[in-house]
Write a protein that holds these residues in place. Sequence first.
Motif, PDB file in Angstrom:
ATOM      1  N   LEU A 112       0.983  -1.216   0.152  1.00 13.91           N
ATOM      2  CA  LEU A 112       0.028   0.039   0.023  1.00 13.91           C
ATOM      3  C   LEU A 112       0.913   1.331   0.033  1.00 13.91           C
ATOM      4  O   LEU A 112       1.760   1.451   0.762  1.00 13.91           O
ATOM      5  CB  LEU A 112      -0.845  -0.216   1.272  1.00 13.91           C
ATOM      6  N   HIS A 130      -2.087  -1.339  -4.243  1.00 17.15           N
ATOM      7  CA  HIS A 130      -3.080  -0.315  -3.577  1.00 17.15           C
ATOM      8  C   HIS A 130      -2.525   1.097  -3.110  1.00 17.15           C
ATOM      9  O   HIS A 130      -1.624   1.001  -2.958  1.00 17.15           O
ATOM     10  CB  HIS A 130      -3.975  -0.838  -2.424  1.00 17.15           C
ATOM     11  N   GLU A 159     -12.851  -3.806  -6.330  1.00 16.87           N
ATOM     12  CA  GLU A 159     -11.731  -3.758  -5.180  1.00 16.87           C
ATOM     13  C   GLU A 159     -11.721  -2.466  -4.603  1.00 16.87           C
ATOM     14  O   GLU A 159     -11.653  -2.011  -3.496  1.00 16.87           O
ATOM     15  CB  GLU A 159     -10.428  -4.317  -5.584  1.00 16.87           C
ATOM     16  N   THR A 160     -11.796  -1.402  -5.583  1.00 14.81           N
ATOM     17  CA  THR A 160     -11.862   0.268  -4.813  1.00 14.81           C
ATOM     18  C   THR A 160     -13.100   0.409  -4.266  1.00 14.81           C
ATOM     19  O   THR A 160     -12.876   1.142  -3.087  1.00 14.81           O
ATOM     20  CB  THR A 160     -11.989   1.071  -6.142  1.00 14.81           C
ATOM     21  N   CYS A 195     -12.495  -1.103  -0.606  1.00 12.62           N
ATOM     22  CA  CYS A 195     -11.407  -0.109   0.069  1.00 12.62           C
ATOM     23  C   CYS A 195     -12.316   1.221   0.478  1.00 12.62           C
ATOM     24  O   CYS A 195     -12.107   1.343   1.723  1.00 12.62           O
ATOM     25  CB  CYS A 195     -10.240   0.307  -0.726  1.00 12.62           C
ATOM     26  N   VAL A 217      -8.717   0.379   6.287  1.00 13.98           N
ATOM     27  CA  VAL A 217      -8.421  -0.280   5.014  1.00 13.98           C
ATOM     28  C   VAL A 217      -7.460  -1.274   5.030  1.00 13.98           C
ATOM     29  O   VAL A 217      -7.505  -2.447   4.460  1.00 13.98           O
ATOM     30  CB  VAL A 217      -8.065   0.856   4.086  1.00 13.98           C
ATOM     31  N   LEU A 260      -7.918  -5.671   4.348  1.00 12.57           N
ATOM     32  CA  LEU A 260      -6.827  -5.787   3.263  1.00 12.57           C
ATOM     33  C   LEU A 260      -6.006  -7.124   3.904  1.00 12.57           C
ATOM     34  O   LEU A 260      -5.203  -7.850   3.295  1.00 12.57           O
ATOM     35  CB  LEU A 260      -5.823  -4.948   2.695  1.00 12.57           C
TER      36      LEU A 260
END
Length: 317
Positions: free
Chosen positions: A49, A136, A161-162, A165, A221, A225
């Motif tokens: 990330l 990400h 996926e966005t 998040c 987030v 994840l």
Amino acid sequence: MSGVIQIGNATIPPGEKRRLELPVARLPTQTMLGLPVTVINGTRSGPRLWLSAAIHGDEINGVEIIRQVLHQISPRQLCGSIIAVPIVNVFGFIEQSRYLPDRRDLNRSFPGSARGSLASRLAHLFMKEVVMRCTHGIDLHTASHHRINLPQIRANLGDRETYRCAQAFGAPLMIHATTRDGSLRQAATQLGIPVLLYESGEALRFDAEAIAVGTRGIMQVMAMLGMISDFAPSPFPPSLEVKKTQWVRSPSSGILHLEVGLGQSISKKHRLGIICDAFGDQTMKVYAPFDGVIIGHTQNPLVNQGDAILNLAAIEP
């Protein structure tokens, strides 16, 4: 992702936290300015990330958000890795300016070029050394000068996926927003990397709520994840999903007296404020064009005809 991380000339093995500087350019005094990067490489595999702030040099809330996040993360507790760049536009940050010295907007210069303008070269460096090494991204912003924003996520909510998040971040609002040409979010999206853009507060000011929501959101987030396991999600209500926003513009020039505030829900034709001249001889009322929530407004009471004075997110039935 797992294993060794290579950024510039630095090698960061699993289980290590490292601060480094990527050279960008020299000032006319020949002082070298660099891109400050903190890497936390976890001991176990997981997502990678990136966290970035101050792409606009006067938007400083994100700098503090990243500091607080990094303070809470240990390599031993982390699955995956974090690549954090709290001050991307170091030139604008020093000058307390949104722009680079040549007045270019860095967030209209991506993906950049190694042989372009200063903005283009900095964008290229950031893409090459940070974005392209990640799975990400979260990019932190505030409103522009003389404006203030309610905490909000802007993202492509049509990407699964966005969207996942954005839900995990837990800001009061998550807004479906198309990408702008030359933006970091557009460049990363074209590489297939899900990106959240967090907007809150105002330029050149620390906002306690904006910082708290942003710090908590990033941690949530990461928990979603699977990067951290000991962080409890927020008990706050889920984000309000928004597909349409619109700036209400001033119908005349004068002095604005707003009668509403950030986060307030209003109905169509609700009076938002009045615009007076400096002598009290003329007054014009401003009304809401539709039902919505106030997500941003100007902080400057001096307005010209056509100025954007208040940002309204539509509430769909």
